[in-house]
Design a protein around this motif. Structure first.
Motif, PDB file in Angstrom:
ATOM      1  N   LEU A 162       3.047 -34.553 -58.531  1.00 27.33           N
ATOM      2  CA  LEU A 162       2.593 -35.834 -59.065  1.00 27.33           C
ATOM      3  C   LEU A 162       1.086 -35.998 -58.897  1.00 27.33           C
ATOM      4  CD1 LEU A 162       5.431 -38.246 -57.857  1.00 27.33           C
ATOM      5  CD2 LEU A 162       4.924 -37.597 -60.219  1.00 27.33           C
ATOM      6  N   ALA A 163       0.586 -35.586 -57.741  1.00 25.23           N
ATOM      7  CA  ALA A 163      -0.847 -35.723 -57.465  1.00 25.23           C
ATOM      8  C   ALA A 163      -1.679 -34.898 -58.430  1.00 25.23           C
ATOM      9  CB  ALA A 163      -1.146 -35.316 -56.022  1.00 25.23           C
ATOM     10  N   ILE A 164      -1.292 -33.654 -58.676  1.00 24.28           N
ATOM     11  CA  ILE A 164      -2.112 -32.804 -59.546  1.00 24.28           C
ATOM     12  C   ILE A 164      -1.984 -33.233 -61.004  1.00 24.28           C
ATOM     13  CG2 ILE A 164      -0.419 -30.960 -59.979  1.00 24.28           C
ATOM     14  CD1 ILE A 164      -2.779 -28.983 -59.690  1.00 24.28           C
ATOM     15  N   VAL A 165      -0.823 -33.739 -61.405  1.00 26.88           N
ATOM     16  CA  VAL A 165      -0.662 -34.205 -62.784  1.00 26.88           C
ATOM     17  C   VAL A 165      -1.516 -35.449 -63.035  1.00 26.88           C
ATOM     18  CG1 VAL A 165       0.974 -35.261 -64.395  1.00 26.88           C
ATOM     19  CG2 VAL A 165       1.594 -33.172 -63.179  1.00 26.88           C
ATOM     20  N   VAL A 166      -1.485 -36.413 -62.107  1.00 30.52           N
ATOM     21  CA  VAL A 166      -2.316 -37.610 -62.249  1.00 30.52           C
ATOM     22  C   VAL A 166      -3.793 -37.233 -62.248  1.00 30.52           C
ATOM     23  CG1 VAL A 166      -3.011 -39.782 -61.161  1.00 30.52           C
ATOM     24  CG2 VAL A 166      -0.597 -39.162 -61.260  1.00 30.52           C
ATOM     25  N   SER A 167      -4.171 -36.359 -61.323  1.00 25.48           N
ATOM     26  CA  SER A 167      -5.563 -35.919 -61.228  1.00 25.48           C
ATOM     27  C   SER A 167      -6.011 -35.219 -62.504  1.00 25.48           C
ATOM     28  CB  SER A 167      -5.721 -34.984 -60.029  1.00 25.48           C
ATOM     29  OG  SER A 167      -7.039 -34.485 -59.932  1.00 25.48           O
ATOM     30  N   ALA A 168      -5.168 -34.334 -63.034  1.00 22.82           N
ATOM     31  CA  ALA A 168      -5.514 -33.598 -64.241  1.00 22.82           C
ATOM     32  C   ALA A 168      -5.594 -34.525 -65.452  1.00 22.82           C
ATOM     33  CB  ALA A 168      -4.486 -32.492 -64.496  1.00 22.82           C
ATOM     34  N   PHE A 169      -4.695 -35.499 -65.531  1.00 22.88           N
ATOM     35  CA  PHE A 169      -4.714 -36.438 -66.654  1.00 22.88           C
ATOM     36  C   PHE A 169      -6.029 -37.214 -66.691  1.00 22.88           C
ATOM     37  CE2 PHE A 169      -4.019 -40.714 -68.354  1.00 22.88           C
ATOM     38  CZ  PHE A 169      -3.539 -40.410 -69.625  1.00 22.88           C
ATOM     39  N   LEU A 170      -6.425 -37.752 -65.555  1.00 25.60           N
ATOM     40  CA  LEU A 170      -7.676 -38.506 -65.504  1.00 25.60           C
ATOM     41  C   LEU A 170      -8.868 -37.605 -65.829  1.00 25.60           C
ATOM     42  CD1 LEU A 170      -7.072 -40.682 -62.316  1.00 25.60           C
ATOM     43  CD2 LEU A 170      -7.129 -41.473 -64.690  1.00 25.60           C
ATOM     44  N   THR A 171      -8.871 -36.400 -65.267  1.00 20.56           N
ATOM     45  CA  THR A 171      -9.978 -35.477 -65.519  1.00 20.56           C
ATOM     46  C   THR A 171     -10.040 -35.089 -66.984  1.00 20.56           C
ATOM     47  OG1 THR A 171      -9.659 -34.602 -63.276  1.00 20.56           O
ATOM     48  CG2 THR A 171     -11.073 -33.345 -64.740  1.00 20.56           C
ATOM     49  N   GLY A 172      -8.866 -34.904 -67.615  1.00 21.48           N
ATOM     50  CA  GLY A 172      -8.818 -34.599 -69.039  1.00 21.48           C
ATOM     51  C   GLY A 172      -9.387 -35.720 -69.884  1.00 21.48           C
ATOM     52  N   MET A 173      -9.128 -36.976 -69.486  1.00 20.40           N
ATOM     53  CA  MET A 173      -9.743 -38.109 -70.179  1.00 20.40           C
ATOM     54  C   MET A 173     -11.267 -38.022 -70.098  1.00 20.40           C
ATOM     55  SD  MET A 173      -7.337 -41.339 -69.069  1.00 20.40           S
ATOM     56  CE  MET A 173      -8.446 -42.507 -69.881  1.00 20.40           C
ATOM     57  N   GLY A 174     -11.749 -37.604 -68.933  1.00 23.00           N
ATOM     58  CA  GLY A 174     -13.192 -37.443 -68.768  1.00 23.00           C
ATOM     59  C   GLY A 174     -13.765 -36.389 -69.692  1.00 23.00           C
ATOM     60  N   GLY A 175     -12.942 -35.417 -70.088  1.00 17.91           N
ATOM     61  CA  GLY A 175     -13.411 -34.389 -71.006  1.00 17.91           C
ATOM     62  C   GLY A 175     -13.830 -34.957 -72.350  1.00 17.91           C
TER      63      GLY A 175
END
Length: 323
Positions: free
Chosen positions: A204-217
């Motif tokens: 859950l932590a890595i999915v949430v982290s990756a989702f937010l980071t992807g938005m930053g892309g």
């Protein structure tokens, strides 16, 4: 503390009125890197899973939104979330491989670096992504295209992203989710013995982290109007993201923000100052010296140190008033 945070946000909301174009751009970068650092902090700080490949999520999110805008006419305001989902899917793959096979520490870090390198090679060799030269975005100045005539709208978008990531991190920190992540970080074997499903919560932590980071892309792509594989997927970019949280204080709510306010101006101003002449590249020395100081004297980060000092001063003042 709550009132101080609200006051700081109020100041930031009115600040652009008195800023030059360069200062506005600098604040945009501060907020953006604080957002990325806060997103990394969810898995790297609270859960203690060292990722040195978070640039992969930025790249996947940015390329997804940019290609959808170019080929399908999808506005980046929606493409941002599609890119976030694509990055979250990649995060799920990395997390499953790393956590299912119980990779920890540097082994997990190497896994994240490997995926970032794979993504870089793919992007550099696929025609649809622009290949090695990269993907360039035509400037239209249309807000629907996530483009603006000045940097002031970017300032507010970057500020909103930073506040969003901080609000999500605060919500995680206050709930069972955050308690479990902290337990996993401190002693994963002991937390599992007490019934904490570590695999589930790390995923859950890595999915949430990756989702937010992807938005930053998406923000990265449409702010700089280009995506180069060697830059957006590169290890230096991942390190930049990671250092904001570590220097400020990983696993703390305000650490990534403080780290960005310290490191981003230093990096940008020193790069500008040493940009010409024989001192080209000297900004990296300045950058490195600060990091050495922090690692040696503030191993937990700047924010935990300041918090301890503030508490000590408060206690001493209370003691003086009591006597």
């Amino acid at each position: 503390m709550r009132w101080a945070v609200l006051a700081a946000v109020a100041v930031l909301l009115v600040l652009p009125a008195g800023l030059s174009s360069y200062a506005t751009t600098l604040f945009v970068l501060i907020f953006f890197y604080a957002f990325l650092g806060q997103a990394w902090n969810i898995v790297g700080g609270y859960a203690g899973q060292l990722s040195i490949g978070h640039a992969a999520f930025v790249g996947v999110g940015g390329y997804t939104a940019a290609i959808l805008a170019r080929d399908a006419g999808l506005t980046p305001w929606i493409g941002m979330f599609v890119g976030g989902v694509a990055a979250a899917a990649l995060g799920a793959v990395i997390g499953y491989l790393g956590f299912r096979f119980e990779l920890r520490g540097f082994y997990f870090a190497l896994l994240t670096v490997a995926f970032a390198e794979i993504a870089r090679i793919v992007a550099a060799n696929v025609e649809r992504t622009g290949g090695a030269p990269g993907l360039y975005i035509t400037f239209t100045g249309d807000p629907r295209d996530f483009q603006f005539a000045s940097n002031r709208p970017h300032y507010y978008v970057a500020l909103a992203l930073m506040l969003l990531a901080t609000a999500i991190a605060a919500a995680i920190e206050r709930r069972r989710f955050g308690v479990y992540l902290t337990a996993i970080k401190d002693d994963e074997a002991a937390s599992e013995a007490l019934g904490v499903p570590s695999f589930k919560y790390k995923m859950l932590a890595i999915v949430v982290s990756a989702f937010l980071t992807g938005m930053g892309g998406t923000f990265y792509a449409f702010f700089f109007l280009s995506l180069q594989p060697n830059t957006v997927f590169g290890i230096p970019f991942s390190v930049d993201i990671t250092l904001r949280a570590i220097v400020g204080g990983s696993g703390t709510l305000l650490g990534p923000i403080l780290g960005s306010f310290l490191l981003t101006p230093l990096a940008e101003l020193s790069r500008t100052y040493f940009a010409t002449g024989r001192w080209t590249g000297a900004h990296l020395i300045v950058y490195g010296l600060l990091l050495i100081v922090v690692v040696l004297f503030l191993p937990q980060g700047v924010y935990p140190f300041l918090r301890r000092r503030l508490r000590a001063v408060t206690r001493s003042e209370r003691g003086a008033m009591g006597s």
